[in-house]
Design a protein around this motif. Structure first.
Motif, mmCIF file in Angstrom:
data_model
loop_
_atom_site.group_PDB
_atom_site.id
_atom_site.type_symbol
_atom_site.label_atom_id
_atom_site.label_comp_id
_atom_site.label_asym_id
_atom_site.label_seq_id
_atom_site.Cartn_x
_atom_site.Cartn_y
_atom_site.Cartn_z
ATOM 1 N N ALA A 139 0.820 -1.216 0.000
ATOM 2 C CA ALA A 139 0.000 0.000 0.000
ATOM 3 C C ALA A 139 0.855 1.267 0.000
ATOM 4 O O ALA A 139 0.443 2.292 -0.527
ATOM 5 C CB ALA A 139 -0.931 0.008 1.206
ATOM 6 N N GLY A 140 2.036 1.206 0.584
ATOM 7 C CA GLY A 140 2.895 2.386 0.679
ATOM 8 C C GLY A 140 3.707 2.596 -0.579
ATOM 9 O O GLY A 140 4.192 1.652 -1.194
ATOM 10 N N ALA A 141 3.855 3.844 -0.966
ATOM 11 C CA ALA A 141 4.638 4.166 -2.154
ATOM 12 C C ALA A 141 6.088 4.493 -1.790
ATOM 13 O O ALA A 141 7.002 4.226 -2.551
ATOM 14 C CB ALA A 141 4.011 5.342 -2.884
ATOM 15 N N ALA A 142 6.286 5.075 -0.617
ATOM 16 C CA ALA A 142 7.624 5.463 -0.181
ATOM 17 C C ALA A 142 8.241 4.345 0.666
ATOM 18 O O ALA A 142 7.534 3.474 1.161
ATOM 19 C CB ALA A 142 7.533 6.750 0.647
ATOM 20 N N PRO A 143 9.555 4.356 0.832
ATOM 21 C CA PRO A 143 10.184 3.389 1.737
ATOM 22 C C PRO A 143 9.636 3.552 3.155
ATOM 23 O O PRO A 143 9.377 4.663 3.604
ATOM 24 C CB PRO A 143 11.665 3.748 1.684
ATOM 25 N N LEU A 144 9.451 2.434 3.833
ATOM 26 C CA LEU A 144 8.867 2.452 5.168
ATOM 27 C C LEU A 144 9.868 1.973 6.204
ATOM 28 O O LEU A 144 10.677 1.091 5.940
ATOM 29 C CB LEU A 144 7.624 1.557 5.210
ATOM 30 N N ARG A 145 9.786 2.554 7.396
ATOM 31 C CA ARG A 145 10.590 2.124 8.531
ATOM 32 C C ARG A 145 9.695 1.307 9.452
ATOM 33 O O ARG A 145 8.467 1.338 9.353
ATOM 34 C CB ARG A 145 11.132 3.344 9.265
ATOM 35 N N ALA A 146 10.294 0.594 10.370
ATOM 36 C CA ALA A 146 9.525 -0.211 11.312
ATOM 37 C C ALA A 146 8.596 0.668 12.144
ATOM 38 O O ALA A 146 7.468 0.282 12.446
ATOM 39 C CB ALA A 146 10.459 -1.008 12.222
ATOM 40 N N LYS A 147 9.049 1.869 12.485
ATOM 41 C CA LYS A 147 8.208 2.798 13.252
ATOM 42 C C LYS A 147 6.995 3.252 12.446
ATOM 43 O O LYS A 147 5.967 3.601 13.013
ATOM 44 C CB LYS A 147 9.012 4.018 13.697
ATOM 45 N N ASP A 148 7.101 3.271 11.119
ATOM 46 C CA ASP A 148 5.985 3.669 10.270
ATOM 47 C C ASP A 148 4.970 2.540 10.094
ATOM 48 O O ASP A 148 3.785 2.787 9.940
ATOM 49 C CB ASP A 148 6.489 4.100 8.890
ATOM 50 N N ILE A 149 5.447 1.318 10.088
ATOM 51 C CA ILE A 149 4.580 0.162 9.876
ATOM 52 C C ILE A 149 3.833 -0.214 11.149
ATOM 53 O O ILE A 149 2.679 -0.624 11.103
ATOM 54 C CB ILE A 149 5.405 -1.042 9.383
ATOM 55 N N CYS A 150 4.459 -0.058 12.278
ATOM 56 C CA CYS A 150 3.899 -0.491 13.560
ATOM 57 C C CYS A 150 2.521 0.111 13.848
ATOM 58 O O CYS A 150 1.610 -0.620 14.232
ATOM 59 C CB CYS A 150 4.886 -0.191 14.679
ATOM 60 N N PRO A 151 2.291 1.404 13.681
ATOM 61 C CA PRO A 151 0.949 1.938 13.941
ATOM 62 C C PRO A 151 -0.127 1.367 13.010
ATOM 63 O O PRO A 151 -1.289 1.303 13.384
ATOM 64 C CB PRO A 151 1.103 3.442 13.721
ATOM 65 N N ALA A 152 0.246 0.945 11.834
ATOM 66 C CA ALA A 152 -0.724 0.366 10.912
ATOM 67 C C ALA A 152 -1.141 -1.043 11.333
ATOM 68 O O ALA A 152 -2.209 -1.509 10.949
ATOM 69 C CB ALA A 152 -0.143 0.328 9.507
ATOM 70 N N LEU A 153 -0.314 -1.715 12.130
ATOM 71 C CA LEU A 153 -0.601 -3.095 12.525
ATOM 72 C C LEU A 153 -1.155 -3.229 13.934
ATOM 73 O O LEU A 153 -2.008 -4.079 14.179
ATOM 74 C CB LEU A 153 0.671 -3.949 12.398
ATOM 75 N N VAL A 154 -0.661 -2.423 14.855
ATOM 76 C CA VAL A 154 -1.105 -2.520 16.254
ATOM 77 C C VAL A 154 -1.603 -1.152 16.720
ATOM 78 O O VAL A 154 -1.228 -0.120 16.185
ATOM 79 C CB VAL A 154 0.027 -3.005 17.184
ATOM 80 N N ALA A 155 -2.426 -1.169 17.756
ATOM 81 C CA ALA A 155 -2.997 0.080 18.259
ATOM 82 C C ALA A 155 -1.936 0.950 18.930
ATOM 83 O O ALA A 155 -1.914 2.158 18.765
ATOM 84 C CB ALA A 155 -4.123 -0.220 19.237
ATOM 85 N N SER A 156 -1.055 0.335 19.697
ATOM 86 C CA SER A 156 -0.009 1.099 20.366
ATOM 87 C C SER A 156 1.326 0.820 19.691
ATOM 88 O O SER A 156 1.612 -0.300 19.303
ATOM 89 C CB SER A 156 0.069 0.706 21.841
ATOM 90 N N ALA A 157 2.126 1.829 19.568
ATOM 91 C CA ALA A 157 3.435 1.681 18.936
ATOM 92 C C ALA A 157 4.528 1.883 19.976
ATOM 93 O O ALA A 157 5.291 2.830 19.920
ATOM 94 C CB ALA A 157 3.586 2.665 17.793
ATOM 95 N N THR A 158 4.601 0.969 20.948
ATOM 96 C CA THR A 158 5.632 1.059 21.966
ATOM 97 C C THR A 158 6.957 0.566 21.398
ATOM 98 O O THR A 158 7.006 -0.006 20.301
ATOM 99 C CB THR A 158 5.252 0.220 23.200
#
Length: 74
Positions: free
Chosen positions: A40-59
């Motif tokens: 879905a993403g067009a730009a390179p993604l970091r783990a911090k960018d992906i985490c909010p899309a998968l889980v509610a909290s990004a600890t």
């Protein structure tokens, strides 16, 4: 002796299966969700960018767990 060992090993399970097993990492639902986010993403993604899309909290712990999963996919 080797013939007996071979017969013993082959008898309970039948003949050896020479086909390659399916990749267990891609079959998991979490890994499929990660791949959906990447597609879905067009730009390179970091783990911090992906985490909010998968889980509610990004600890930090969630981010590190995701980073480990990403390493398995690579």
């Amino acid at each position: 002796m080797l013939a007996i060992t071979r017969t013993t090993l082959l008898s309970p399970s039948g003949p050896l299966d020479t086909t390659a097993p399916a990749a267990p990492t891609v079959a998991g639902p979490v890994y499929q969700q990660i791949l959906v986010v990447f597609h879905a993403g067009a730009a390179p993604l970091r783990a911090k960018d992906i985490c909010p899309a998968l889980v509610a909290s990004a600890t930090a712990m969630d981010t590190e767990n995701l980073r480990a999963k990403l390493k398995r996919l690579a």
